[in-house]
Scaffold this motif. Sequence first.
Motif, PDB file in Angstrom:
ATOM      1  N   LEU A  23       0.834  -1.210   0.000  1.00 42.63           N
ATOM      2  CA  LEU A  23       0.000   0.000   0.000  1.00 42.63           C
ATOM      3  C   LEU A  23       0.866   1.257   0.000  1.00 42.63           C
ATOM      4  O   LEU A  23       0.552   2.248  -0.682  1.00 42.63           O
ATOM      5  N   LEU A  24       1.965   1.203   0.739  1.00 37.95           N
ATOM      6  CA  LEU A  24       2.870   2.352   0.796  1.00 37.95           C
ATOM      7  C   LEU A  24       3.492   2.620  -0.572  1.00 37.95           C
ATOM      8  O   LEU A  24       3.681   3.770  -0.961  1.00 37.95           O
ATOM      9  N   SER A  25       3.797   1.537  -1.300  1.00 38.49           N
ATOM     10  CA  SER A  25       4.398   1.708  -2.628  1.00 38.49           C
ATOM     11  C   SER A  25       3.429   2.372  -3.603  1.00 38.49           C
ATOM     12  O   SER A  25       3.846   3.041  -4.552  1.00 38.49           O
ATOM     13  N   LEU A  26       2.134   2.187  -3.371  1.00 40.41           N
ATOM     14  CA  LEU A  26       1.131   2.829  -4.229  1.00 40.41           C
ATOM     15  C   LEU A  26       1.003   4.314  -3.924  1.00 40.41           C
ATOM     16  O   LEU A  26       0.685   5.116  -4.801  1.00 40.41           O
ATOM     17  N   VAL A  27       1.261   4.672  -2.665  1.00 43.07           N
ATOM     18  CA  VAL A  27       1.104   6.070  -2.232  1.00 43.07           C
ATOM     19  C   VAL A  27       2.360   6.886  -2.494  1.00 43.07           C
ATOM     20  O   VAL A  27       2.300   8.016  -2.988  1.00 43.07           O
TER      21      VAL A  27
END
Length: 337
Positions: A23-27
């Motif tokens: 999820l962090l990589s998407l943000v």
Amino acid sequence: MKTNVVRLIKKEWFLLAMVGAILLSLVIPNVGKSAGVLHLDKVTTLGIALIFFLHGVGLSPTALRDGVANWRLHLFIQAATFIVYPLLWVCFGQAFLVFMPSALAFGFCFLFVLPSTISSSVAMTAIGHGNIPGAIFNASLSSLLGIFLTPLFIQFFMGLEGAQFDVMSSVTSIAQMLLLPMVVGQCVRPFILTFFEKHKSSVNKLDKYVILLIVFNAFSDSVNEGIWHSFSLDYVLLSVAICAVVLLVIVNGMKWSAQRLGFKRADEVAAVFCGSKKTLAAGVPMAKVIFGADPRLGMLLLPIMIYHPLQIFYCALLANRYQKQAIEHEQQKEVNV
């Protein structure tokens, strides 16, 4: 209720952290990408070197010799990488060419003939309490064989001329990344083994921290490469579905085969993680050399770009499960004693 939630978080922190990394990589993909703010490509390389150094400290010379001499394991892993995977193209290649653009179909051909990964295969074998010497030997051997076999497969299946690779450079890179830290660890083993054994529980968690960084880095790179929006959504979803099916079939097929062939549990773990993976790190440079300035390069690389983060995520979950089984087995042995 709150106590149960806390207990669940403590028990499954690695799984939750994996999801959080994705999820962090998407943000904030620019933070986690290679050569980004955190320079995770370099950080994970150093982390992997540290892991192998610690494995060198923890491994007895006898165990190392046994790992290299295990020819049945080596044959099993290399056959999975360079026979079973290419057979997928032999069996289903024509169907791929019918239902998708030729560039995307040949991208799956390229995926199937790539060698295995090195760092994550060994790291996950370590997490799962598998045969680390056997994993190191096979991951390294796969990369060396791939230098020659991958271009030959491409030429045979796709009619393209393979490129020449710098063999010595590849050997040197593998030695620096894996063997050198491990040799250094073996050399200092007599001096720090007591300290290592005392802090073994903390050392064992280091593998998982590095894997989390690799996941964050891999997904951030895939987001920055635009693989999720540069192509038709239908083709992306089709590619994800095919990659997921192939991964599940290969991984579980190798588990089943290893058990039927009577491999020890540690060898099974090494076989699953070394024989099921495909390398993105070597795959991209190979593709650029083999396919040159082909404008379809992005679509040719789409399957490996999708397969790479999927295999890391799924195999990390599997490694965590193997670790729990190993700990439970050790605890049971202590009770029986």
